[in-house]
Design a protein around this motif. Structure first.
Motif, PDB file in Angstrom:
ATOM      1  N   UNK A 150       0.844  -1.197   0.000  1.00  0.00           N
ATOM      2  CA  UNK A 150       0.000   0.000   0.000  1.00  0.00           C
ATOM      3  C   UNK A 150       0.881   1.249   0.000  1.00  0.00           C
ATOM      4  N   UNK A 151       0.548   2.284  -0.797  1.00  0.00           N
ATOM      5  CA  UNK A 151       1.427   3.460  -0.868  1.00  0.00           C
ATOM      6  C   UNK A 151       1.470   4.287   0.404  1.00  0.00           C
ATOM      7  N   UNK A 152       0.361   4.355   1.131  1.00  0.00           N
ATOM      8  CA  UNK A 152       0.335   5.190   2.313  1.00  0.00           C
ATOM      9  C   UNK A 152       0.425   6.668   1.973  1.00  0.00           C
ATOM     10  N   UNK A 153       0.578   7.492   3.022  1.00  0.00           N
ATOM     11  CA  UNK A 153       0.595   8.946   2.821  1.00  0.00           C
ATOM     12  C   UNK A 153       1.817   9.618   3.411  1.00  0.00           C
ATOM     13  N   UNK A 154       2.770   8.850   3.927  1.00  0.00           N
ATOM     14  CA  UNK A 154       3.983   9.455   4.472  1.00  0.00           C
ATOM     15  C   UNK A 154       4.020   9.395   5.982  1.00  0.00           C
ATOM     16  N   UNK A 155       5.222   9.419   6.519  1.00  0.00           N
ATOM     17  CA  UNK A 155       5.432   9.298   7.955  1.00  0.00           C
ATOM     18  C   UNK A 155       6.195  10.516   8.453  1.00  0.00           C
ATOM     19  N   UNK A 212       7.701  -5.007  -6.632  1.00  0.00           N
ATOM     20  CA  UNK A 212       8.351  -3.950  -5.859  1.00  0.00           C
ATOM     21  C   UNK A 212       7.589  -3.726  -4.568  1.00  0.00           C
ATOM     22  N   UNK A 213       8.333  -3.463  -3.500  1.00  0.00           N
ATOM     23  CA  UNK A 213       7.740  -3.103  -2.215  1.00  0.00           C
ATOM     24  C   UNK A 213       8.144  -1.673  -1.879  1.00  0.00           C
ATOM     25  N   UNK A 214       7.448  -1.070  -0.919  1.00  0.00           N
ATOM     26  CA  UNK A 214       7.764   0.280  -0.476  1.00  0.00           C
ATOM     27  C   UNK A 214       8.689   0.206   0.732  1.00  0.00           C
ATOM     28  N   UNK A 215       9.654   1.116   0.798  1.00  0.00           N
ATOM     29  CA  UNK A 215      10.482   1.208   1.988  1.00  0.00           C
ATOM     30  C   UNK A 215       9.610   1.533   3.200  1.00  0.00           C
ATOM     31  N   UNK A 216       9.924   0.940   4.342  1.00  0.00           N
ATOM     32  CA  UNK A 216       9.122   1.201   5.541  1.00  0.00           C
ATOM     33  C   UNK A 216       9.582   2.446   6.294  1.00  0.00           C
ATOM     34  N   UNK A 217      10.556   3.186   5.734  1.00  0.00           N
ATOM     35  CA  UNK A 217      10.932   4.489   6.267  1.00  0.00           C
ATOM     36  C   UNK A 217      10.882   5.524   5.154  1.00  0.00           C
ATOM     37  N   UNK A 218      10.533   6.756   5.501  1.00  0.00           N
ATOM     38  CA  UNK A 218      10.682   7.861   4.578  1.00  0.00           C
ATOM     39  C   UNK A 218      12.146   8.333   4.575  1.00  0.00           C
ATOM     40  N   UNK A 219      12.393   9.422   3.840  1.00  0.00           N
ATOM     41  CA  UNK A 219      13.734   9.985   3.815  1.00  0.00           C
ATOM     42  C   UNK A 219      14.650   9.355   2.787  1.00  0.00           C
ATOM     43  N   UNK A 240      12.403  -5.696  -5.923  1.00  0.00           N
ATOM     44  CA  UNK A 240      13.140  -4.512  -5.488  1.00  0.00           C
ATOM     45  C   UNK A 240      12.322  -3.774  -4.438  1.00  0.00           C
ATOM     46  N   UNK A 241      13.032  -3.113  -3.548  1.00  0.00           N
ATOM     47  CA  UNK A 241      12.394  -2.194  -2.594  1.00  0.00           C
ATOM     48  C   UNK A 241      12.679  -0.784  -3.086  1.00  0.00           C
ATOM     49  N   UNK A 242      11.632   0.029  -3.198  1.00  0.00           N
ATOM     50  CA  UNK A 242      11.741   1.382  -3.724  1.00  0.00           C
ATOM     51  C   UNK A 242      11.533   2.381  -2.589  1.00  0.00           C
ATOM     52  N   UNK A 243      12.331   3.432  -2.576  1.00  0.00           N
ATOM     53  CA  UNK A 243      12.193   4.476  -1.558  1.00  0.00           C
ATOM     54  C   UNK A 243      10.754   4.959  -1.496  1.00  0.00           C
ATOM     55  N   UNK A 244      10.280   5.254  -0.295  1.00  0.00           N
ATOM     56  CA  UNK A 244       8.864   5.559  -0.095  1.00  0.00           C
ATOM     57  C   UNK A 244       8.392   6.722  -0.959  1.00  0.00           C
ATOM     58  N   UNK A 245       9.204   7.772  -1.056  1.00  0.00           N
ATOM     59  CA  UNK A 245       8.787   8.938  -1.838  1.00  0.00           C
ATOM     60  C   UNK A 245       8.661   8.590  -3.323  1.00  0.00           C
ATOM     61  N   UNK A 246       9.597   7.780  -3.847  1.00  0.00           N
ATOM     62  CA  UNK A 246       9.532   7.370  -5.248  1.00  0.00           C
ATOM     63  C   UNK A 246       8.361   6.416  -5.492  1.00  0.00           C
ATOM     64  N   UNK A 247       8.134   5.530  -4.544  1.00  0.00           N
ATOM     65  CA  UNK A 247       7.046   4.557  -4.676  1.00  0.00           C
ATOM     66  C   UNK A 247       5.689   5.269  -4.738  1.00  0.00           C
ATOM     67  N   UNK A 248       5.509   6.256  -3.858  1.00  0.00           N
ATOM     68  CA  UNK A 248       4.220   6.957  -3.837  1.00  0.00           C
ATOM     69  C   UNK A 248       4.012   7.747  -5.132  1.00  0.00           C
ATOM     70  N   UNK A 467      20.544   7.371  16.494  1.00  0.00           N
ATOM     71  CA  UNK A 467      19.590   7.329  15.379  1.00  0.00           C
ATOM     72  C   UNK A 467      19.391   5.906  14.884  1.00  0.00           C
ATOM     73  N   UNK A 468      19.568   4.949  15.799  1.00  0.00           N
ATOM     74  CA  UNK A 468      19.512   3.528  15.430  1.00  0.00           C
ATOM     75  C   UNK A 468      18.148   3.145  14.870  1.00  0.00           C
ATOM     76  N   UNK A 469      17.099   3.344  15.641  1.00  0.00           N
ATOM     77  CA  UNK A 469      15.763   2.946  15.189  1.00  0.00           C
ATOM     78  C   UNK A 469      15.145   3.935  14.220  1.00  0.00           C
ATOM     79  N   UNK A 470      15.547   5.183  14.282  1.00  0.00           N
ATOM     80  CA  UNK A 470      14.924   6.189  13.423  1.00  0.00           C
ATOM     81  C   UNK A 470      15.464   6.161  12.002  1.00  0.00           C
ATOM     82  N   UNK A 471      16.759   5.868  11.827  1.00  0.00           N
ATOM     83  CA  UNK A 471      17.345   5.963  10.493  1.00  0.00           C
ATOM     84  C   UNK A 471      18.267   4.807  10.132  1.00  0.00           C
ATOM     85  N   UNK A 472      19.149   4.393  11.041  1.00  0.00           N
ATOM     86  CA  UNK A 472      20.275   3.543  10.646  1.00  0.00           C
ATOM     87  C   UNK A 472      19.936   2.067  10.557  1.00  0.00           C
TER      88      UNK A 472
END
Length: 533
Positions: A150-155, A212-219, A240-248, A467-472
């Motif tokens: 599902x594309x979702x609307x952003x986090x 293709x799947x959507x990345x589970x993080x934005x950014x 492939x997994x596509x960055x959330x912004x590109x996927x949407x 920034x372990x859980x938020x980004x890395x």
């Protein structure tokens, strides 16, 4: 209840004394002469991501053994366990070519097959969460690249991406975690573990070309996680997994006009020459062969989007640096001190589980069917009875490092109040370094889990989140730049001291009770509506 438990901890066992002079020597070597960042840099910048059984992991297996031997560790060795296929990325590209050309941020999903050159096709957005969704898309997927998320609307997070624990947050970690047994939740976990295989078979049968799947993080972060690593059970379609912004963007274009066309190049490789994965071990021998051993471990495998820095070259470097410190100081502990680098952690803790089965205990009866792949993670600890191995009592303590690269702020006593009071005494010399908290509660999700599950004393450190859980964590941002040198110096120094304290203690750390089969389930739990799927 919490106050009663803490009070019980204070009278349950006397503190195990520590050698403060030895601690001072460890602090001098670990804080003033550290090599931890040199180790971490080689694992990340030089070797790079270390997916289990990939060429990079084989390089890491050889290099870590060589370093242990160089530092004077004894009985340096690797021990194999059944795993599956090697897989790695030689190169990849995902582009939108209509309605306009754009290079997308994307990564091949682990263990999916190559595209055999450039694959070009229109997309179709067909979100699938369960097998019940398949009927909705029958006859619509042939010749398409299927966007299955599902594309979702952003986090938009309201929390800062980089942070350290406050005193208030550390205090909340000290609450006792009541054991719970939820069969509905267990069933859901197993169903989700099987769904990727069902979806792959459906897409192949429908004539889809890739997914293709959507990345589970934005950014613009990507991860590339995949779990179909067993030999003979690889996915059928490139993924492939596509960055959330590109996927949407792709999903919006498909909804408002002609479906965009993608070009995918997934130049990935398999290696079936050795389906064994390998844990690495090294030791400082003890002076009393009857006293058993203490052990510290971290997993050194990683995902491939970044360089596996905070997860878990950081923990690996801390383990190796603690080994270097103690070997450099020439310690002669009562108990053997063993260092373990676990493999296959990212695919369901398979390396540490194999070691537990071989050395500590088995679970289940002789007529239980064999468990393979990631199902072992979900089902092994639910099997009864627990049958200890002859060497079960030899393990006096195990310390795990796998919470990113943040500073050690304390240790989880893992619902073991008798050990908690001992740890409070061991923390005292390090209060000025921010190591202040003993949390009575339990933490999970990494390589001490199966050690705990058979009643052995396994512990995990509390670390600043950074920034372990938020980004890395698992992401393309997990590179050397996200490691903090002072934090890793502090952590490896504390680990070395804890290991020496545990190795020289007159008595081994108190053991938790042997687990018994849960007798009570949640009387208010409702059946999962997807159980009939």
């Amino acid at each position: 209840m919490r106050h009663l438990l803490l009070a019980t901890a204070m009278i349950a066992a006397p503190a195990v004394a520590q050698d403060r002079a030895a601690t001072a020597r460890i602090m001098d070597e670990g804080l003033a002469h550290s090599q931890v960042m040199t180790t971490a840099q080689h694992l990340t910048d030089v070797i790079g991501p270390r997916l289990t059984n990939s060429p990079q992991m084989r390089a890491a297996e050889a290099w870590t053994q060589a370093k242990f031997a160089e530092w004077g560790l004894k009985n340096v060795r690797k021990e194999g366990f059944g795993f599956g296929r090697g897989w790695w990325i030689e190169g990849s590209s995902v582009r939108m070519v209509t309605p306009r050309p754009i290079q997308l941020t994307a990564i091949p999903i682990a263990w999916t097959p190559p595209t055999q050159g450039t694959l070009s096709a229109p997309i179709v957005v067909a979100p699938m969460k369960t097998a019940r969704d398949f009927a909705r898309y029958r006859g619509q997927l042939a010749g398409k690249i299927v966007l299955v998320s599902p594309p979702g609307t952003g986090l938009e997070s309201t929390r800062p991406p980089f942070r350290r624990y406050t005193d208030e947050e550390l205090g909340k970690l000290g609450e006792y975690k009541f054991p719970r047994h939820d069969p509905a939740a267990d069933a859901k976990e197993l169903r989700e573990a099987d769904f990727e295989k069902q979806r792959d078979a459906f897409l192949k049968a429908e004539g889809a070309l890739a997914y293709a799947t959507i990345s589970y993080r934005d950014g613009k972060l990507v991860h590339g996680e995949g779990y179909m690593f067993e030999a003979g059970k690889s996915p059928s379609l490139p993924g492939v997994e596509i960055a959330a912004e590109d996927y949407r963007r792709l999903a919006r274009l498909a909804k408002t006009g002609a479906a965009p066309t993608l070009e995918i190049v997934s130049n990935v490789r398999y290696d079936d020459s050795d389906t064994q994965a390998y844990n690495i071990f090294a030791e400082i021998p003890g002076t009393d062969p009857k006293a058993g051993y203490v052990m510290a471990g971290a997993h050194f495998d990683s995902w491939v989007a970044g360089d596996g820095a905070s997860d878990n070259a950081a923990g690996t470097a801390v383990i190796m640096e603690a080994a270097r410190i103690l070997s450099k100081l020439g310690v002669r502990p009562k108990r053997t001190i063993r260092f373990a680098l676990w493999n296959g952690e990212e695919q369901a803790l398979l390396g540490s589980l194999a070691w537990v089965e071989k050395n500590l205990a088995t679970r289940g009866g002789p007529n239980d069917p064999p468990l393979v792949g990631e199902r072992r993670y979900f089902e092994w600890s639910k099997r009864w009875p627990i049958t200890p191995r002859p060497g079960f009592n030899d393990l006096a303590a195990y310390f795990n490092v796998d919470n990113g690269s943040g500073r050690f702020r304390g240790i989880y006593a893992e619902n073991n109040p008798a050990a908690a009071e001992i740890f409070r005494d061991w923390l005292a010399p390090f209060s000025g370094l921010g190591m202040t908290t003993v949390a009575i509660g339990r933490t999970g999700g990494t390589d001490h889990v199966f050690i705990q599950s058979v009643g052995a004393p396994g512990f995990q450190f509390i670390q600043d989140p950074l920034d372990y859980n938020s980004r890395a964590h698992h992401s393309s941002a997990d590179t050397f730049d996200h490691l903090k040198e002072e934090d890793l110096r502090q952590g490896s120094t504390i680990l070395a001291a804890f290991l020496l304290n545990a190795a020289n203690a007159e008595k081994a750390l108190p053991r938790p009770p042997m687990p018994t089969k849960p007798a009570v389930t949640d009387p208010f739990a409702y059946p999962d509506p997807e159980d009939d799927n």
